[in-house]
Structure formats: structure tokens, C-alpha cells
Design an enzyme around this catalytic site. Structure first.
Site, mmCIF file in Angstrom:
data_model
loop_
_atom_site.group_PDB
_atom_site.id
_atom_site.type_symbol
_atom_site.label_atom_id
_atom_site.label_comp_id
_atom_site.label_asym_id
_atom_site.label_seq_id
_atom_site.Cartn_x
_atom_site.Cartn_y
_atom_site.Cartn_z
ATOM 1 N N HIS A 164 0.839 -1.201 0.000
ATOM 2 C CA HIS A 164 0.000 0.000 0.000
ATOM 3 C C HIS A 164 0.874 1.251 0.000
ATOM 4 O O HIS A 164 2.080 1.201 0.243
ATOM 5 C CB HIS A 164 -0.929 0.026 1.219
ATOM 6 N N TYR A 317 26.980 14.072 11.802
ATOM 7 C CA TYR A 317 27.409 15.030 10.784
ATOM 8 C C TYR A 317 26.282 15.342 9.808
ATOM 9 O O TYR A 317 26.072 16.498 9.429
ATOM 10 C CB TYR A 317 28.622 14.471 10.030
#
Length: 347
Positions: A164, A317
Site C-alpha cells: 500500500h 554530521y
């Protein structure tokens, strides 16, 4: 000049006006971090407790019809509602708010829980595409943005294994398409051609990042990809919205989606998790405007990096500085391109 595949370097993403750090050498480091559970491979075709299966009751007490193709219904727990109250306009520049209204729909691709798009018949995938186009046209008469997206696999937060997707329509242009709109518009004004139309032509010539292609469609690992096996799916002609696709283009799209997603599954021989979504020209009031800078496209963002159980983490980071990837897009494209197009489950 040093070969860019062996040394870290930056690449520009013109769709987001941002840069990506490519650090291919990091793939050599040993991994002792989190290992995920592999995706469940033994899913029953019908589960009486699955709220998305035909004939079953959902959480709100409503029963699903005995559908035999696609099935669309209003999300029982929507993030957007059409009659949400207006919070009022706030003049303080640090504490702004405005109304958010819309609708959220769920769309089942198929009545069986044990199939996914690459395992469906081409004509069944065409019906999915036709329904997507129908929803874009229907909801787009009212709302500026209609977002079709699929979260596949528990790793991507999917709470139900039944095939779905979701369709959210909003009275505002969300952040990502708004940014993409600005970037595509700026490129069009400067160069006189839609960015992604020109990009598809250039990638088709270069070949090094192409995964699969046909006369109407092209799937590449984009030059600026962030996720390890991220792909960008593009039509070869100028198309603004999914509802503008011809019958032949929809059939071609079904075929190339099956090819691309089969390669994904074959990479680690699992049902490959990803988040994907379609971006096309805005709708609603934008239907009266010139949107020639836009080009229809789909993004696929899969998290897996080293194996079926080791994913890429967007943390540290990436969250605080900028996006970073651990293998070059060319390496990723070559791996996917060289995989067979027969699904591992049907060999």
C-alpha cells in the site's frame, strides 16, 4: 586530477541547492554497529487480523470491501483534516503559525498481503498508476499539493506488510516541493529548459549512473545521491504531472518500476525497504500558472548500505553539518545495473 571515486569530494544537488559529501573510502571500515532484523519473508496471503486485507474491519470499525484490485479509503488516523480550525495569524516573527488543512488517504495496491510491486503483474501495476493519476487530478482541483508516497518495510516505519501507499493532499506547498519548485524555476529562467529534462538527456548519454532505461523512462542513481542506492525515475519527454502521462507511458512506467524494484530486491535478496514518492507540478491555484519549469519525477530512498541488515544512519554530521554518503553513485549504479531482472523469488 585524482580519481573522484577514491577520494572524498563534494557534489552539488541542483534540486535542493545543497552539497553532498562523498566519502567512498569509508566503506572499508569494519562495522560493529547496529544490525537490523532482515525483512519478514513469510507473510500470509490473507490475515484475518490485518486491517488492510479485503473484508476485514479496520480500527474505526469500518469494513473493507472484498476488493480485487486497488482500494482507496480515508486514513483512519489522518495527519491532515479538511475542517481543522485556523490557529490565527501570529505577528511575532519567532512564533508564527497558520492553518493546515487537507486529506489523507490510504491506497492498497493489491488484495494479497504477500506480494509487492515487483512481484505484481504489469497490468496490475498499471492500475496502481492509473489510480495515482486519478487521485492527483481529483484532489488537485482543490489542493495545491498532492503527495503520493510509499514507506516499504518495517525499517522505514511501515506498520503493515500489505502492499500500500499513502496520498496526502494539503492546502499548503510543503518544504521539499517548495524548495524543488524554486530550484527548478531558477534553472529554467537561466537556461530556458526544464532542469530534469536536460538532466535525463545528459545521464542517458553518459550511462555511468543509469540503472534501467526504456524508450519513455530513465532510472538513475543521481549524481548528487545521498542514500546508498537512491534512485531518480524520470520520463524522457516533458511531463508536468502524473495525470498528463499517456496510456503508453503508463504501461512503460509499470514495466520500468518492476525492473527497478526487482533489482532492488535482488541486491541483498530481501524485500528491499525504501521510502519513495512522486513530485510533479503543484496543483490547485497553481493550475492556472505557468509551471513549465517542472518535470514529473519519483524519488526512491532505500536505507540499506552493506547488507540486508546494515543500514545507512543519517545522524551526527548529516544532521548537524551536511549530507554524506559512503560509496559513489557510480559504484551504486553499477551494482544495481549488473543485477538480474528476474526476481530472486521466481527463479
Amino acid at each position: 586530477m585524482a580519481h573522484r571515486g577514491e577520494h572524498q569530494h563534494l557534489r552539488y544537488n541542483p534540486l535542493r541547492d545543497s552539497w553532498v559529501l562523498v566519502s567512498a573510502h569509508r566503506m572499508k571500515r569494519p562495522w560493529a554497529g547496529q544490525v537490523e532484523r532482515p525483512p519478514e519473508e513469510h507473510i500470509p496471503r490473507y490475515d484475518p487480523n490485518n486491517p488492510l486485507c479485503p473484508g476485514n474491519k479496520r480500527a474505526n470499525g469500518e469494513g473493507n470491501p472484498d476488493y480485487d484490485s486497488t482500494f482507496v479509503f480515508e486514513n483512519d488516523f489522518p495527519a491532515l483534516q479538511p475542517d481543522a480550525p485556523d490557529p490565527g495569524s501570529e505577528q511575532d516573527p519567532l512564533f508564527q503559525s497558520k492553518a493546515a488543512r487537507g486529506v489523507c488517504k490510504v491506497m492498497c495496491f493489491h488484495p494479497w498481503s504477500d506480494v509487492t510491486l515487483p512481484l505484481m503483474k504489469k497490468e496490475e501495476v498499471v492500475k496502481v498508476i492509473d489510480k495515482w493519476a486519478e487521485l492527483v487530478e481529483e484532489l488537485g482541483t482543490i489542493y495545491p499539493w498532492v503527495q503520493i508516497f510509499e514507506n516499504k518495510g518495517a525499517m522505514m516505519g511501515c506498520s503493515n506488510p500489505h502492499p500500500h501507499c499513502q496520498v496526502w493532499a494539503s492546502n499548503f506547498l510543503p518544504n521539499e516541493p517548495a524548495l524543488s519548485d524554486r530550484c527548478q524555476r531558477a534553472y529554467y529562467q537561466k537556461h530556458g529548459e526544464p532542469m530534469l529534462l536536460q538532466y535525463a538527456k545528459r545521464e542517458a548519454e553518459k550511462k555511468e549512473r543509469v540503472v534501467v532505461e526504456s524508450s519513455d523512462w530513465l532510472a538513475v542513481v543521481p549524481y548528487w545521491a545521498t542514500w546508498p542506492y537512491q534512485t531518480l525515475l524520470l520520463p524522457r519527454r516533458h511531463v508536468l504531472r502524473m495525470s498528463d502521462l499517456t496510456t503508453e507511458e503508463r504501461e512503460g512506467l509499470a514495466a520500468i518500476m518492476k525492473r527497478l524494484l526487482t533489482k532492488y530486491d535482488n541486491l541483498f535478496e530481501v524485500s528491499f525497504p525504501y521510502s519513495m514518492g512522486w513530485h510533479g507540478a503543484p496543483t490547485g491555484p497553481y493550475l492556472k500558472e505557468d509551471n513549465s519549469h517542472w518535470q514529473l519525477h519519483a524519488h526512491y530512498y532505500p536505507p540499506l548500505l552493506r547488507s540486508a541488515t546494515v543500514k545507512k544512519f543519517m545522524v551526527g554530521y548529516e544532521m548537524l553539518a551536511q549530507e554524506q554518503r559512503d560509496l559513489t553513485p557510480e559504484q551504486a549504479a553499477e551494482k544495481l545495473r549488473n543485477l538480474p531482472e528476474e526476481h530472486y523469488k521466481t527463479r
